[in-house]
Write an enzyme that holds these catalytic residues in place. Structure first.
Site, PDB file in Angstrom:
ATOM      1  N   GLY A  58       0.837  -1.198   0.000  1.00  8.59           N
ATOM      2  CA  GLY A  58       0.000   0.000   0.000  1.00  8.59           C
ATOM      3  C   GLY A  58       0.867   1.242   0.000  1.00  8.59           C
ATOM      4  O   GLY A  58       0.609   2.213  -0.712  1.00  8.59           O
ATOM      5  N   ALA A  59       1.938   1.203   0.813  1.00  9.43           N
ATOM      6  CA  ALA A  59       2.850   2.343   0.915  1.00  9.43           C
ATOM      7  C   ALA A  59       4.114   1.869   1.631  1.00  9.43           C
ATOM      8  O   ALA A  59       4.152   0.781   2.202  1.00  9.43           O
ATOM      9  CB  ALA A  59       2.198   3.490   1.687  1.00  9.43           C
TER      10      ALA A  59
ATOM     11  N   HIS B 270      -0.383   6.225   8.993  1.00 10.98           N
ATOM     12  CA  HIS B 270       0.414   5.029   9.295  1.00 10.98           C
ATOM     13  C   HIS B 270       1.875   5.241   8.898  1.00 10.98           C
ATOM     14  O   HIS B 270       2.800   5.008   9.695  1.00 10.98           O
ATOM     15  CB  HIS B 270      -0.183   3.833   8.535  1.00 10.98           C
ATOM     16  CG  HIS B 270       0.538   2.535   8.728  1.00 10.98           C
ATOM     17  ND1 HIS B 270       0.034   1.508   9.474  1.00 10.98           N
ATOM     18  CD2 HIS B 270       1.725   2.089   8.261  1.00 10.98           C
ATOM     19  CE1 HIS B 270       0.873   0.489   9.469  1.00 10.98           C
ATOM     20  NE2 HIS B 270       1.921   0.822   8.728  1.00 10.98           N
ATOM     21  N   GLU B 271       2.094   5.708   7.664  1.00  9.16           N
ATOM     22  CA  GLU B 271       3.474   5.871   7.184  1.00  9.16           C
ATOM     23  C   GLU B 271       4.214   6.966   7.952  1.00  9.16           C
ATOM     24  O   GLU B 271       5.418   6.843   8.213  1.00  9.16           O
ATOM     25  CB  GLU B 271       3.479   6.178   5.677  1.00  9.16           C
ATOM     26  CG  GLU B 271       2.805   5.135   4.808  1.00  9.16           C
ATOM     27  CD  GLU B 271       3.256   3.711   5.096  1.00  9.16           C
ATOM     28  OE1 GLU B 271       4.453   3.487   5.370  1.00  9.16           O
ATOM     29  OE2 GLU B 271       2.394   2.799   5.054  1.00  9.16           O
TER      30      GLU B 271
END
Length: 878
Positions: A271-272, A307-308
């Site tokens: 996703g990332a 999140h990141e």
């Protein structure tokens, strides 16, 4: 050299301190050349230097080690690149002097198409297809770009220089300090980074637009994307700036770098990825289009960005010591992303939606083929498979359970001291527990070891016997077997009201309390509904466990649900536990369906979303078990969701909530899949209007998937028009979110010949490698077709996706829905000679799910009165 082969970890007689890396990618031939000079501290007497390298051509003549103290140069007498172990072993003619030296290596490599290491991604610019160069190094792929000590504990600083075409944008972790033009090329030099692990180094080279903003303390934040899409980056930019401000306060440590870039990559496996200062994303996780993105897309962008950015502290500043502790990074970042989203968008009720994370964690951890949160990693090939619901979702859920137990303030204070203590260094799980134990005075290490070092979780059985309230724990397994695990469980409960609360640690197999003394109230007499006292254990679902009530307590809770006395989180928990117990054959399907019926007036998004999800699973099992009841079961499910669908309608209402916007699409999709004629007719009408005019208000983004699914329900080999129309929309859109919506709808068609065509389409160049997995959700009728397709194409699938974690999705998506012992054997037989470490665990888990389904089918077939109950529920007036 043999002594270094087959080891999980590199020997530590030489330690890197600084890398000076120069890379020159050729985006036409898709190759790159490079050189690296590594400042190395030789800490033991050795004739060897051993580091990681994979899929690189090493220029043996370029290798040298120069002692800094004496300037003496050493050339290796033997150079061995061991591809199986991904190590480069250098043997020198004499023992290297202790102290600092510089190891220089020249190399070449290929910009691969595997979405790992240093790879190529493609995009269109002015109608011409072009390549960009991208890095993805987590977990262990920096070694595919340059020789290095590719382990999280081997932190160093990085000085990066790139030679690239002069018209392109070249990004790395740090700001540019110099650009020198040399004809068609330019040399770009970047500031030296702080100490970090190799998996966080990043480089991206291509044509991009960007939008920019700054935090209050001057950090420059940019979102980069394909040319012409910069407007779609504004929402994520706003989220990022606010989130950086929030984390600076929450962690009591400022963001450590001078800039933060976030960039959308067209081909991206995960996703990332939280690369320090240069975070890479799938387009669907970073870009938001006001006209064509749904409310669910907005929420996903928010939680993924949060999140990141959490990783910039928890992962990048303080890094796990080894991949065994991966959950520390991922579980924590998942949990704290909800904290950020709740702060930015309180109206989303994101902590209620967090229960989706908990449910997915419980679902995987209910398998005997699960694994502990902390799992031993013996080879780099095993790492990919632990980026799963245990590391992320169970990890986040046990952190939430601990925060709830210790209290939010104490938890935050202790966390800040942990980050200060281990900043620019590495830490293990025990280090976090020690900080929280010191801050709280509670036996955190003792409690949490029972959750991280063993797999699984308990089911707490609650019953009233005389004047005693009894609690008993046993390991829950979806198979219905009993495990031998035991936990220290933070139990919370309330009785009759949220004002009457109790909590205690269940440290033994069982415990009993005198009701009047323990609760301070007497349980009401059965049948006195006006004063009916219910007991709800695991208040607001903050604990990572399931609860099984005796019949009397379960009936009281159903009454409390119908009287709207319970919070949405508790309604969710009762439903989810009931479903899990039914699957494990500890509760009848009749009682589960009765509970589902009591939620017919449910309005909360998260509870209804879970009710829909459970309906799909129950519908499949019931159809396998009792095909003669299919129409009644579908009618029952339709009756559950009609009420919501009528209230929500097909089009957004002025001032409606974000949650209603998300719910509308899910409810209408459910009604389409259960064959509700009115929904199917309306969907097809609106889809035709959309085909004529893509801006029509008749089909806004939130309801498009419902319409696409509905269209596919009516497609057949004799009338393919809806399928062809959807493919046309797919080909004409350049929005990744829209392509994903279409791919996830196509295989829902009940006609197996169409399912076959859809699966074949997935393997064409029209579908990016990263997106194929979205098309694997096939209809129940298409299961066998998908399995034959997987077997026929396995060699191609294994070759194309086998080196990353996406391969596991092919196995789990296609194998898990089956429900017969014969199919489990057939799958096992097919993969007996085709298993590799990257799919071994997923394969075992998928086969276990098939066996669980098969046992559940047998149980449903043996259940008395099911037919009567289903017919009665189907025609009850709601």
């Amino acid at each position: 050299m043999e002594q270094f082969k087959g080891q999980a970890r590199l020997p530590k007689f030489a330690v890197p301190k600084r890398y000076d890396i120069r890379l020159k990618p050729d985006l036409i031939t898709c190759r790159f050349a490079g050189s690296v000079a590594i400042d190395v501290d030789v800490v033991d007497h050795t004739q060897f230097i051993v580091l990681n390298a994979a899929e690189l051509s090493i220029d043996n003549g370029s290798i040298s080690f120069t002692c800094k103290a004496s300037s003496k140069e050493f050339k290796p007498t033997e150079v061995d690149l061991v591809e199986d172990d991904e190590i480069l072993v250098l043997e020198f003619p004499e023992i290297l002097p202790k102290g600092m030296g510089v190891l220089a290596i020249g190399f070449e490599g290929v910009l691969n198409d595997k979405m790992k290491g240093f790879y190529r991604s493609s995009y269109e610019h002015n109608g011409e297809k072009k390549n960009m160069a991208v890095t993805q190094f987590e977990p262990a792929d920096a070694r595919r770009c340059f020789p290095c000590w590719d382990e999280p504990v081997c932190k160093a600083t990085f000085k990066i220089t790139l030679d690239v075409p002069s018209e392109l944008v070249a990004l790395s972790n740090m700001p540019v300090i110099e650009e020198k033009l040399d004809g068609p090329l330019k040399t770009v030099s970047y500031q030296e980074s702080p100490v970090m692990s190799t998996y966080l180094v990043a480089v991206v080279i291509g044509l991009f637009d960007y939008v920019e903003d700054h935090t209050s303390d001057g950090i420059k934040v940019r979102v980069y994307c394909q040319v012409g899409k910069s407007n779609q980056g504004k929402f994520a930019l706003n989220v990022a700036v606010k989130t950086l401000e929030l984390y600076k306060v929450y962690f009591a440590v400022p963001y450590a770098l001078p800039k933060l870039d976030m960039i959308a990559i067209p081909d991206f496996a995960a996703g990332a990825m939280e690369n320090y200062g240069l975070v890479t994303y799938r387009e669907t996780a970073l870009l938001y289009d006001d006209q064509h993105s749904a409310a669910a897309n907005k929420q996903r962008v928010t939680t993924v960005v949060a999140h990141e950015l959490a990783h910039q502290w928890f992962g990048n500043l303080v890094t796990m010591e080894w991949w065994t502790h991966l959950w520390l990074n991922e579980g924590f970042a998942t949990w704290v992303s909800y904290l950020a989203a709740d702060s930015l968008f309180p109206e989303w009720k994101i902590w209620t939606q967090f229960l989706d994370e908990t449910t997915e964690g419980l679902r995987l951890d209910g398998l005997s083929e699960s694994h502990p949160i902390e799992v031993e990693i013996n080879h780099a090939g095993e790492i990919d498979e632990i980026f799963d619901a245990i590391s992320y979702r169970k990890g986040a859920s046990v952190i939430r359970m601990l925060q709830s137990f210790l209290g939010a303030e104490c938890f935050q204070r202790s966390l800040a001291s942990y980050i200060k203590k281990y900043a620019c260094s590495n830490a293990k799980t025990e280090d976090l527990w020690a900080a929280l134990e010191e801050g709280s005075g509670e036996p955190v290490n003792n409690i949490m070891n029972s959750w991280t070092k063993q797999k699984g979780y308990p089911v707490i059985s609650v019953k009233i016997r005389g004047q005693k309230l009894e609690f008993e724990q046993s390991q829950f397994l979806s198979s219905g077997s009993s495990g031998d695990g035991q936990w220290i469980v933070p139990i919370t409960l309330c009785c009759g009201s949220y004002d009457v609360r109790k909590n205690f640690l269940l440290q033994t197999k069982s415990e009993a309390f005198d009701i009047k003394e323990f609760l301070g109230c007497s349980i009401c007499k059965e049948g006195d509904s006006a004063a009916c006292a219910w007991i709800k254990v695991n208040v607001n679902q903050t604990g990572f466990y399931r609860v099984k009530y005796d019949e009397d307590l379960a009936a009281r809770l159903r009454f409390a649900i119908e009287k709207k006395l319970l919070s949405e989180t508790d309604r969710f928990g009762i439903l989810d536990d009931s479903f899990a117990l039914c699957m494990a054959r500890q509760q009848s399907l009749t009682s589960l369906l009765t509970l589902m019926g009591s939620l017919r007036e449910e309005t909360d998004y998260t509870v209804l979303s879970n009710l829909i999800s459970i309906s799909y699973k129950v519908g499949r099992i019931a159809t396998d078990a009792t095909p003669e009841l299919v129409d009644y079961i579908k009618q029952f499910f339709i009756s559950l969701f009609q009420n919501s669908a009528e209230k929500l309608g097909w089009e957004p209402k002025k001032g409606e909530s974000h949650l209603d916007a998300m719910l509308r699409g899910e409810v209408l999709t459910a009604l389409a899949l259960f064959g509700h004629d009115e929904t199917l007719n309306e969907a097809c009408k609106r889809f035709n209007a959309f085909l004529a005019d893509r801006t029509t208000p008749l089909l806004p983004p939130d309801t498009r998937k419902a319409a696409y699914v509905a269209v596919m329900q009516r497609v057949s080999s004799s009338d393919r028009s809806g399928f062809e129309s959807l493919l046309r929309v797919y080909r004409e859109t350049d929005l990744s979110q829209e392509k994903t919506r279409i791919l996830s709808s196509l295989a829902s068609c009940p006609d197996v010949s169409i399912v076959q065509d859809v699966l074949n389409f997935l393997l064409t160049p029209e579908v990016r490698s990263q997106d194929v997995v979205h098309g694997l959700a096939v209809s129940r009728e298409g299961r066998e077709t998908a399995w034959k397709w997987l077997k026929a194409n396995w060699d191609h699938i294994s070759k194309t996706w086998g080196s990353g974690f996406l391969i596991t999705r092919f196995v789990s998506s296609i194998v898990s829905p089956f429900a017969s012992f014969e199919k489990a054997e057939e799958v096992e037989e097919f993969f007996a000679s085709r298993t590799k470490p990257s799919i071994a665990r997923t394969l075992r888990q998928s086969i276990e799910r098939v066996i669980i389904n098969a046992k559940w089918v047998q149980s449903v077939q043996a259940e008395g009165q099911l037919a009567d109950a289903v017919k009665e529920l189907a025609f009850r007036r709601y």
